[in-house]
Every structure is written in structure tokens, then in C-alpha cells.
Design a protein around this motif. Structure first.
Motif, PDB file in Angstrom:
ATOM      1  N   SER A  85      -3.481  18.806 -32.746  1.00 51.05           N
ATOM      2  CA  SER A  85      -4.039  19.885 -31.823  1.00 51.05           C
ATOM      3  C   SER A  85      -4.557  20.966 -32.744  1.00 51.05           C
ATOM      4  CB  SER A  85      -3.106  20.080 -30.678  1.00 51.05           C
ATOM      5  OG  SER A  85      -2.668  18.693 -29.948  1.00 51.05           O
TER       6      SER A  85
ATOM      7  N   PRO B  72     -13.348  16.482 -35.617  1.00 48.98           N
ATOM      8  CA  PRO B  72     -13.085  16.538 -34.396  1.00 48.98           C
ATOM      9  C   PRO B  72     -12.849  15.052 -33.594  1.00 48.98           C
ATOM     10  CG  PRO B  72     -14.641  17.927 -34.926  1.00 48.98           C
ATOM     11  CD  PRO B  72     -14.372  17.405 -36.303  1.00 48.98           C
TER      12      PRO B  72
ATOM     13  N   GLU C 120     -13.571  12.998 -30.310  1.00 48.25           N
ATOM     14  CA  GLU C 120     -14.199  13.087 -28.604  1.00 48.25           C
ATOM     15  C   GLU C 120     -13.289  12.706 -27.832  1.00 48.25           C
ATOM     16  OE1 GLU C 120     -18.041  11.178 -28.470  1.00 48.25           O
ATOM     17  OE2 GLU C 120     -18.597  11.850 -30.463  1.00 48.25           O
TER      18      GLU C 120
ATOM     19  N   GLY D 215     -15.560  24.297 -24.203  1.00 50.70           N
ATOM     20  CA  GLY D 215     -14.679  23.785 -25.341  1.00 50.70           C
ATOM     21  C   GLY D 215     -14.232  24.997 -26.206  1.00 50.70           C
TER      22      GLY D 215
ATOM     23  N   HIS E 160      -9.180  21.350 -29.162  1.00 49.81           N
ATOM     24  CA  HIS E 160      -9.352  20.297 -29.460  1.00 49.81           C
ATOM     25  C   HIS E 160      -8.645  19.553 -30.351  1.00 49.81           C
ATOM     26  CE1 HIS E 160     -13.521  21.550 -28.390  1.00 49.81           C
ATOM     27  NE2 HIS E 160     -13.429  22.746 -29.070  1.00 49.81           N
ATOM     28  N   GLN E 161      -8.785  18.228 -30.259  1.00 50.59           N
ATOM     29  CA  GLN E 161      -8.026  17.215 -31.210  1.00 50.59           C
ATOM     30  C   GLN E 161      -8.670  16.691 -32.414  1.00 50.59           C
ATOM     31  OE1 GLN E 161      -4.657  16.380 -29.991  1.00 50.59           O
ATOM     32  NE2 GLN E 161      -5.210  17.874 -28.553  1.00 50.59           N
TER      33      GLN E 161
END
Length: 387
Positions: free
Chosen positions: A159, A199, A201, A37, A209-210
Motif C-alpha cells: 500500500s 500499480p 488495478e 484516485g 493505491h496497491q
């Protein structure tokens, strides 16, 4: 470029980007980072130093002075090594284009130079939980308070906010004469008071990350507004064609990466003394994938050339079609590469199945396949609006 034969400069740019991407390739660099990640910071910084991130931005602000064609070329070649950069779609393509066209001299000086060399990143916040792809239904509002603006609302699926210095937020101002809400764009620093990024999941292997964003009366100075508060949708859409073009380039690059992996395995894997690639049951599907990727790439090139020539409507049609075609070809190619590898296609060794989720995004974002079909039905075919 108007005849799809690339110039020597464009060919040299492709070669230079490909050389960088080979150093930061999918199996050795991207996938290990994605599994943890972690963002692709080293690749981003190196691409910025080499001038690849700002090829579409004006030379006076440190950019390359070229067009969206060249930025799409950069994205495609990165993705062809499995090293596509999602934030290239957002930071230089969407935000850089909008600020370049509509920003003040001060905004251009502050942001374009930094976006061009990658030293700053700007995310883009349009999607909302209840609006989806309907930008007319955005509910994040901006109201005046003296000289300042106060923003309230929330965004979803934004994003790279953790990597960004600011987010270009699409909000709505109220026209007191008509009572209607009109879209306007604001630069919101990610460290602004009352700006909260949470964040999301996700269940895909991705280095980026979204986030869900909450703007609870975020106070901004007057100069946070980009362009005119009366520009309505025109400013917003200036960034959406580049978004579709860059998304298509990333999908085509991923498809190229998958096809190369599938073809390599089909040549090397031998069963009963014959390479499996000699069998039409595998050769023909791979050949189809090659054809469909090349067709998608042609539409991508058309879209980029139209956009860079100033044909906004022609570019919108071609950009939507390119994004549609690229997504379909990319997903099909990755699936076929997995099938060619048999059980090996699902192992960590090859990394193919890990990319499947990333490739699948292209059918949903930055605009869904169904919304593209709506656009083509209505604007290209002249059919009645269906929604």
C-alpha cells in the motif's frame, strides 16, 4: 489506562481528532479524492502538523510519547468521519514501532522524527505472490556483497508506495551454517536503482493505491538493515500486533460512520407519517450493529492496553480477536446502513456503497479472517495445528 475509562488527555485527543476529521469528512473530501484516485495529502499533512500521526513515537524524536492505544484512538476518530488513513496503519504503527524498538540511533534520528510529523512516509513490504500470509515462505533474499546488501525478489499488495519515501522490506538472509533462510528487515528508498513499483488495478473506490514491487538486485548500504540479521521473526512480529490493532480501529471507525448515517436516515425518513426508525424491522438491526461495534471496540482497547503494557502474547491474541470482530461488525453495519436507506443506499448522494468495498478489505487484510481463526484455534484453544 487499564480499566477502559479513558483519561482526560485521551478524551481531549479524541475530540481534537474528531474536529479535524469533520473538516476532511467522507462525503465532501475523502470520496471525491477517492473517485479520482488521489491520496488524502491535505488531511495527512494537517494531522502531522497537529501531532496526531506520531502520538505513539518517542518524545525525543518529536512524537507524543504515548502508545498504540492513542494511535488507535486517532485512527478510530478519523475513520468515524469516513477519513481513516490507511498509511497510519503502515508508517507510524508498523514501521515506526519496529524502527523505534530495533533501529540504530542514526535510523531513529533520520526516520522517527519524519514519521512523527508526517513529512516522510514509509510503506511496508511483506506479502508475496506465493507466500500469502505465510511469512516463513518469503522468497525475497538479501545477500552480502562486501559491506553492501543485494536484495532480489518481488512483493504484492503493498500500500501507498507512490506516497512513500521508502519501503521497509521483509527479506531473508541465508544462515550458511544451517542453510536455512531467516527473515530480516531493510529500509529501501523508493528511488533506489532496480526498484520498480507497478500499480495494481483494483476495483474498489480508495484514495490509496496497491503496488507490485520488483527488486532486481537492489544494492543497499550496510546501514539499511534494521536491527539484527539474526533476530528472526521477533522483529517482524513487533510490527504486526500494531498493524492488527490499527486495522481494527479503522474498521470500527467506518462502522461508526455507517451507523450514524443509517440512524440519521431512519429518524428523518417518514413513511405513512411515521419515521421508519420506529419500526423494529429497522430499529433492531441497527441496535445489533451498535452492540457489536461496542464489543469489538472493547477488544480493541484490551489489545492496545496489553500491547502498551508489554504483554506480547496477550496482545497477539486480543489483537487478532479485535481485528476479526471489528471487520465483521463494520461490514454488517455498513450493509445495514445501505439497507436502511433502501435504493438511496446505492446512490452517489450518500456514498455508502462506495465505502462497502473499503470495509470489505478488513476481512482480508492485514490478515485474513481464516488465519485469525487458525491462530485462535491453535493458540487460544490448544487445538492441533491445521496447516
Amino acid at each position: 489506562m487499564s480499566n477502559f475509562i479513558e483519561t482526560e488527555e485521551q478524551k481531549e485527543l479524541r475530540a481534537a481528532v474528531s474536529k479535524l476529521a469533520q473538516r476532511f469528512n467522507y462525503v465532501d473530501y475523502v470520496l471525491p479524492k477517492a473517485r479520482k484516485g488521489e491520496p488524502l495529502t491535505e488531511l495527512w499533512n494537517e494531522a502531522g502538523k497537529l501531532g496526531f500521526l506520531g502520538v505513539n513515537l518517542p518524545e525525543e524524536y518529536g512524537g507524543g510519547g504515548a502508545g498504540i492505544y492513542e494511535l488507535a484512538l486517532v485512527q478510530e476518530e478519523l475513520a468515524a468521519q469516513g477519513a481513516g488513513l490507511l498509511l497510519v496503519v503502515v508508517s507510524p504503527a508498523i514501521c515506526g514501532t519496529i524502527i523505534g524498538k530495533y533501529g540504530t540511533d542514526a535510523q531513529k534520528q533520520e526516520w522517527l522524527t519524519a514519521l512523527a510529523d508526517g513529512s516522510k512516509i514509509m510503506a511496508f513490504g511483506i506479502t508475496e505472490p506465493d507466500a500469502g500470509s505465510n511469512s516463513h515462505q518469503i522468497t525475497t533474499t538479501a545477500r552480502r556483497d562486501g559491506e553492501d546488501w543485494i536484495l532480489r525478489g518481488n512483493k504484492v499488495f503493498i500500500s501507498g508506495v507512490d506516497q512513500a519515501d521508502a519501503v521497509l522490506i521483509v527479506a531473508r538472509t541465508e544462515d550458511h551454517k544451517t542453510g536455512k533462510l531467516k527473515p530480516a528487515l531493510f529500509i529501501v528508498p523508493t528511488d533506489a536503482e532496480n526498484f520498480v513499483a507497478t500499480p495494481m488495478e483494483m476495483d474498489i473506490v480508495e484514495p490509496d493505491h496497491q503496488f507490485t514491487l520488483f527488486l532486481d538486485d537492489v544494492r543497499l548500504p550496510a546501514d539499511a538493515l534494521v536491527g539484527s540479521e539474526d533476530a528472526a521473526l521477533m522483529q517482524l512480529f513487533a510490527g504486526l500486533n500494531p498493524e492488527r490493532i490499527l486495522g481494527a480501529a479503522m474498521a470500527i471507525g467506518m462502522g461508526r460512520w455507517a451507523l450514524e448515517a443509517g440512524v440519521k436516515f431512519a429518524k428523518e425518513r417518514t413513511v405513512w407519517k411515521t419515521p421508519i426508525g420506529a419500526h423494529q424491522g429497522l430499529a433492531h438491526p441497527l441496535a445489533q450493529c451498535k452492540i457489536e461495534l461496542e464489543l469489538a471496540k472493547l477488544m480493541l482497547q484490551k489489545a492496545a492496553v496489553l500491547y502498551d503494557s508489554g504483554d506480547d502474547f496477550g496482545a497477539a491474541e486480543a489483537a487478532n480477536m479485535a481485528k476479526y470482530a471489528a471487520a465483521e461488525a463494520s461490514i454488517k453495519t455498513l450493509d445495514q446502513a445501505i439497507q436502511t436507506h433502501g435504493g438511496g443506499g446505492l446512490t452517489k448522494e450518500y456514498g455508502l456503497s462506495a465505502m462497502l468495498g473499503a470495509a470489505r478489505i478488513a476481512r482480508v487484510a492485514p490478515v485474513s479472517r481464516e488465519m485469525i481463526l487458525n491462530f485462535v484455534a491453535q493458540h487460544s484453544l490448544g487445538l492441533p495445528k491445521s496447516y
